[in-house]
Write an enzyme that holds these catalytic residues in place. Structure first.
Site, short mmCIF file in Angstrom:
data_model
loop_
_atom_site.label_atom_id
_atom_site.label_comp_id
_atom_site.label_asym_id
_atom_site.label_seq_id
_atom_site.Cartn_x
_atom_site.Cartn_y
_atom_site.Cartn_z
N THR B 1 1.44 -3.27 5.99
CA THR B 1 1.14 -4.45 5.16
C THR B 1 2.35 -5.38 5.14
O THR B 1 3.49 -4.91 5.15
CB THR B 1 0.79 -4.03 3.73
N ARG B 29 -13.86 0.78 5.33
CA ARG B 29 -13.01 0.97 4.15
C ARG B 29 -12.31 -0.35 3.79
O ARG B 29 -11.74 -1.02 4.65
CB ARG B 29 -11.97 2.05 4.43
N ILE B 30 -12.36 -0.70 2.55
CA ILE B 30 -11.65 -1.89 2.06
C ILE B 30 -10.53 -1.42 1.15
O ILE B 30 -10.75 -0.59 0.26
CB ILE B 30 -12.61 -2.84 1.32
N GLY B 31 -9.36 -1.95 1.38
CA GLY B 31 -8.20 -1.55 0.59
C GLY B 31 -7.92 -2.53 -0.53
O GLY B 31 -8.77 -3.34 -0.92
N ASP B 32 -6.71 -2.46 -1.04
CA ASP B 32 -6.32 -3.32 -2.17
C ASP B 32 -6.01 -4.75 -1.74
O ASP B 32 -6.14 -5.68 -2.53
CB ASP B 32 -5.07 -2.74 -2.84
N THR B 52 2.17 -3.62 -1.81
CA THR B 52 2.00 -2.81 -0.60
C THR B 52 2.08 -1.35 -0.99
O THR B 52 2.70 -1.00 -1.99
CB THR B 52 3.10 -3.13 0.43
N HIS B 54 -0.13 2.60 -1.15
CA HIS B 54 -1.39 3.33 -1.03
C HIS B 54 -2.49 2.53 -1.72
O HIS B 54 -2.56 2.43 -2.95
CB HIS B 54 -1.25 4.72 -1.67
N GLY B 55 -3.37 1.96 -0.90
CA GLY B 55 -4.34 0.99 -1.38
C GLY B 55 -5.26 1.49 -2.48
O GLY B 55 -5.50 0.79 -3.46
#
Lengths: 170, 140
Positions: B1, B29-32, B52, B54-55
């Site tokens: 990121t 998968r969608i992260g933060d 940045t 662990h999402g």
């Protein structure tokens, strides 16, 4: 207020071998962003310029150099926010675009929406005239190696202590 | 990121975050990163943040939003960034980092991971670092 552009290149268990390339990249991005901010006075132009530099750099997990999903594909995401009016734009599950941050900015500025994903984001990028880039051009060897290691060792994606790229986080 | 935040001479703020996600994620998968208040936020009345790490943990904790709330409650950019990254790791586990600017241009940098590269230029100096507590200065 003194104009300032502050950047990061991602958190994780970055091994010693990758430290200098990360530092070189963030320093370059911060310098370019600062230059753009002083030239244009526009915070959006500045942060986009800084992020685009990092998206082009293979040492970073964004744009070129992004890590791979279980299918061996790249799926990128980006978000941009403007503090003046709380405007925002974001994209998710993006492929074939060199600069997801620019696409996110276009979502903010050219659509009535805040977030676009997957096929819709792809169509919007085409409509906006963003050049189509083959996904192969984003995939680098260390990302392939990381996925191989991930699968061989059945790693938990949250683990950070193994290898170079498997610990790279989103 | 990767991420960038900026403040201009009038105190206008903006935030940008971009990512390739996490190795071995499921397709779809969608992260933060694309989520407001998680991967970043900017409000001229308070400050700007890019996160940045662990999402899934950042999403569950609403890290960016919490940092700005802490600043709104009187903490400095650095105090808020530190307390909220540590708070996330303590509450939901895993590590994260964030960069923060207050509306008056104060800087916050903190991470609970082993490392996070960061940098900003001020005049003819580039300030940068990657290890915890490290703050190097290079003339340009």
């Amino acid at each position: 207020v003194k104009p300032l552009v502050l950047v990061h290149g991602g958190a994780g268990d970055i091994p010693e071998s990758r430290v200098q390339m990360k530092l070189d990249c963030v320093c370059k991005a911060a310098s370019e962003g600062y230059k753009v901010l002083n030239k244009t006075g526009c915070v959006l132009d500045a942060i986009v310029a800084a992020v685009e530099i990092m998206e082009d750099d293979e040492s970073m997990n964004a744009g070129k150099g992004s890590v791979l999903n279980l299918d061996g594909e790249i799926e990128m995401e980006a978000l941009i926010c403007e503090g003046r009016n709380l405007n925002a734009g974001s994209v998710t599950l993006v492929q074939n675009v060199a600069h997801p941050i620019t696409l996110a900015r276009l979502v903010m500025e050219k659509t009535p929406h805040t977030m676009l994903g997957a096929e819709g984001a792809k169509r919007f990028a085409e409509k906006m005239g963003i050049p189509y880039v083959q996904n192969d051009q984003f995939i680098i060897q260390s990302a392939k190696d990381a996925l191989k290691e991930f699968k061989e060792h059945k790693l938990d994606p949250s683990r950070t202590e193994i290898g170079e790229r498997p610990g790279e986080k989103g | 990121t990767v991420g960038a935040i900026a403040v201009d001479i009038s105190g206008h703020l903006a935030s940008a975050t971009s990512t390739g996600g996490i190795t071995g994620k499921m397709k779809g998968r969608i992260g933060d990163t694309p989520l407001l208040g998680c991967g970043g936020y900017a409000d001229d009345d308070i400050g700007a943040v890019s996160t940045t790490g662990h999402g899934e943990s950042i999403m569950r904790y609403n890290l960016a939003q919490r940092i700005l709330s802490a600043m709104n409650n009187g903490q400095s950019a650095q105090e808020a960034t530190k307390s909220c990254c540590e708070g996330m790791t303590a509450r939901v586990g895993n590590s994260a980092g964030a960069i923060t600017l207050s509306k008056d241009g104060s800087v916050g940098v903190f991470f609970t991971s082993k490392r996070m590269a960061w940098a900003y230029q001020l005049g003819n100096e580039i300030h940068y670092g990657i290890d915890a507590g490290q703050h190097l200065i290079m003339k340009v």
